[in-house]
Design a protein around this motif. Sequence first.
Motif, short mmCIF file in Angstrom:
data_model
loop_
_atom_site.label_atom_id
_atom_site.label_comp_id
_atom_site.label_asym_id
_atom_site.label_seq_id
_atom_site.Cartn_x
_atom_site.Cartn_y
_atom_site.Cartn_z
N ASP A 284 73.50 -5.25 30.84
CA ASP A 284 72.15 -5.64 30.44
C ASP A 284 71.22 -4.47 30.18
O ASP A 284 70.11 -4.66 29.68
N GLN A 285 71.62 -3.27 30.56
CA GLN A 285 70.72 -2.14 30.41
C GLN A 285 71.51 -0.86 30.17
O GLN A 285 72.68 -0.75 30.52
N SER A 286 70.85 0.09 29.55
CA SER A 286 71.46 1.39 29.29
C SER A 286 71.44 2.23 30.58
O SER A 286 70.42 2.27 31.27
N ALA B 110 86.98 -3.04 25.08
CA ALA B 110 86.00 -3.97 24.50
C ALA B 110 84.76 -4.06 25.38
O ALA B 110 83.62 -4.09 24.87
N GLN B 111 84.95 -4.09 26.71
CA GLN B 111 83.82 -4.14 27.62
C GLN B 111 83.01 -2.84 27.56
O GLN B 111 81.77 -2.87 27.55
N PHE B 112 83.71 -1.72 27.52
CA PHE B 112 83.02 -0.43 27.45
C PHE B 112 82.16 -0.35 26.19
O PHE B 112 81.02 0.13 26.22
N GLU B 113 82.72 -0.82 25.09
CA GLU B 113 82.01 -0.70 23.81
C GLU B 113 80.81 -1.64 23.72
O GLU B 113 79.94 -1.43 22.87
N ASP B 114 80.76 -2.63 24.60
CA ASP B 114 79.62 -3.55 24.62
C ASP B 114 78.48 -3.03 25.48
O ASP B 114 77.42 -3.67 25.56
N GLU C 243 76.52 6.87 29.25
CA GLU C 243 76.88 8.24 28.85
C GLU C 243 78.21 8.68 29.46
O GLU C 243 78.98 9.38 28.82
N ASN C 244 78.45 8.26 30.70
CA ASN C 244 79.66 8.69 31.41
C ASN C 244 80.23 7.52 32.21
O ASN C 244 79.53 6.54 32.48
N ASP D 13 82.33 11.59 29.34
CA ASP D 13 83.02 12.24 30.45
C ASP D 13 83.40 11.19 31.49
O ASP D 13 82.62 10.27 31.78
N VAL D 14 84.60 11.34 32.04
CA VAL D 14 85.08 10.44 33.09
C VAL D 14 85.12 11.22 34.40
O VAL D 14 85.67 12.32 34.45
N TYR D 15 84.54 10.64 35.44
CA TYR D 15 84.44 11.32 36.73
C TYR D 15 85.01 10.45 37.86
O TYR D 15 84.98 9.22 37.78
N HIS D 16 85.47 11.13 38.90
CA HIS D 16 85.69 10.46 40.18
C HIS D 16 84.37 10.51 40.94
O HIS D 16 83.57 11.44 40.75
#
Length: 713
Positions: A444-446, A513-517, A521-522, A550-553
């Motif tokens: 629902d939000q950025s 698909a979920q990520f693209e919706d 930023e990370n 970027d992907v983080y733990h």
Amino acid sequence: MIRPLQAETVTRETFWLIGPVGEVVFYYLALLTVLVFSFGAYYRFSRYAEGSEDPFERLDQLPQRIIRAAKIVGSNEQQFNRDFVGGMMHAFILWGFLTLLIGTTILAIDMDIYRKLTAAFGTEQSFFVGDFYLSYSLVMDAMGLLFVVGLSVALYRRYVTRNERLWGRHTSFEDAYLVWMLFLLGVGGYLVEGVRILGAGFPDFETVSFVGWFIADMFQIAGVTAGMARAIYPAMWWSHALLALVFIASIPLAKPFHMVSSFGNVVTRDEKAGVRLPGVPADASPDEIGASTIDDFSWKQLLDHDACTKCGRCSSVCPAKAAGRPLDPRDVILDLKQYREDLDSGNTDEVPIIADGGNSVIASETMESCMACMACMDACPVDIEHVTQFTEMNRRLTESGQMTETVQEAMMNVFQNGNTFGDPERKRPDWVEDLAFEVPDARDQSVEYLWYVGDYPSYDDRNQKVAKSIATLFHRAGVSYGILYDDEQNDGNDIRRVGEEGLYEMLVEDNIAQFEDCEFENIVCTDPHSYNTFKNEYPEFGWNEDGEIDVYHYTQVVQTIVPDLELTGNELDYTVTYHDPCHLGRFNDEYEAPRSLVRETGCDLHEMPRNRANSFCCGGGGGGLWMDLEEETKPSEERLREALEDTDAGTGIEKFVVACPMCMTMYEDGRKTGDFEDEIEVVGLSELLAEAVTTDVASASVGSSQSSAPADD
């Protein structure tokens, strides 16, 4: 200085006392040796071409690959890993052998090319004289001595101390042949040199050949005269020459071939092997998925089989083998190699590569035992990619309907409900209800960070406390984050590693698909398994190929917000140890962020004896979390026992800190089955941090048995 050959020249005659006929015979035998070697090498490499195409680029930037491989092999850096004596031993053998090879090549160039060319123009000349000869002799004697010393250590470790990892089901004559042939060649060269020096009357300049001179002295003390030395020299020379020619001819035919195949294996290695797995062609039929025949393995995987030196380093670090499971990584690689050789020679009939029961090369329970921890690959000095081959065999089991029942159940749960627990998707975010603050909805939000919570922190009671503590830390530091709530699905990392590629690809498609919706930023992950597959495998499916996201733990993100958490550095006084998760450490080289966070809490951190890249798997990876395996000692029990036996900790380790939900589950189980519940506590790193923040947050008891909400700022 290059000058004409004269009787008084400081040099030595190569075919001294051998004669012209003997020289011709030698060259004839040398030609046969080269032909046998060439045919054997051609057969080896042409056999690799019969394997399947490798999905990864192996020969791009070839000059850089060769330079990098030369550095790795020349420095012996991977031989020193976990075994300093073995590293020194191999360095002595390698550099001694290379020096002798280079020295022999220099002599051949002088004798067979330069002298003959200069003779054709009127005056035979040589550079194998004077100062060059003296320097050559000194270096050859010194490096040859290291060669013999290294081989002596190898023989001592193999036959006197009988180093356990050097022996196994595939120990054979060729193992003894390699080390003894090299040893006899090294010692034999000195004996021939000593007899020559004695027979030539101890020329003063030969003192630079200090080992040969010493041997000559020993012969003289033993009563051997110069005349006797000249009489026995031809026989000793021929025995040494024939031994060398036999060894060279046998290189492509037996274990000595690893001198070629190992270097080729390092040149063609994939630096992300195991971290990312090869995909399945879109048009592949079920019968074509996984390894059904030996030629279903790629040419690189066939090269892997030949590169194996039987050193047993992979076996010695395998947690499945240590737990008594029916897996020995070395035996799997060598079983495949032996089957290929027997099949090619007509000594066996074709059988399935892997099957559940019946006659097959590899038994299904062997592959089911693998935790996909990559300890074997990390320990291998020649970059054999075990895990990719194990995955191919697991894919065959899956496609042929031979998957373990408990794993099948977990896969069905994922297929129907998007999680391995089989619980409804709507219950995934239930854990947020106990928090006094709202967890933002990334749909629902950025947000700056899309937090992928994962199955276990969402559904498992114990790991929900970890999720709550991470949320508390993010909230406390004012991090811009959000979660997917009930639209989140299993990441697929371990789904893929048990061989269920089709389900993995479905999850990838749904998650992308979920990520693209969402706008973010990370990505930050609770679980190192999610972190690994999002970072290293999802880009192979077209998501984040340019690396903009970027992907983080979570430990990496929390490390950056420490100043906002108001940690004083002396809040806690526990004596703790930290366990490196395989997917965070060995897979992705993240070792320092978790440790820095433990130190920030004020705890007294003691390292496990096996830590960082040498960490010992909890037993949950590769589907182990879903299997009911028979084992002598659970890896989690072994690991907890190791922590409790840390004598440097004084009063003993109080808390066993983990940063992986699977590790949490396995070690909580190990506490019970190992009867360690009263001796040590397993705690999530985020829980430790939440306890260490200011008193009002610590009093929220996010790590206690019943969570209550922390006060807002």
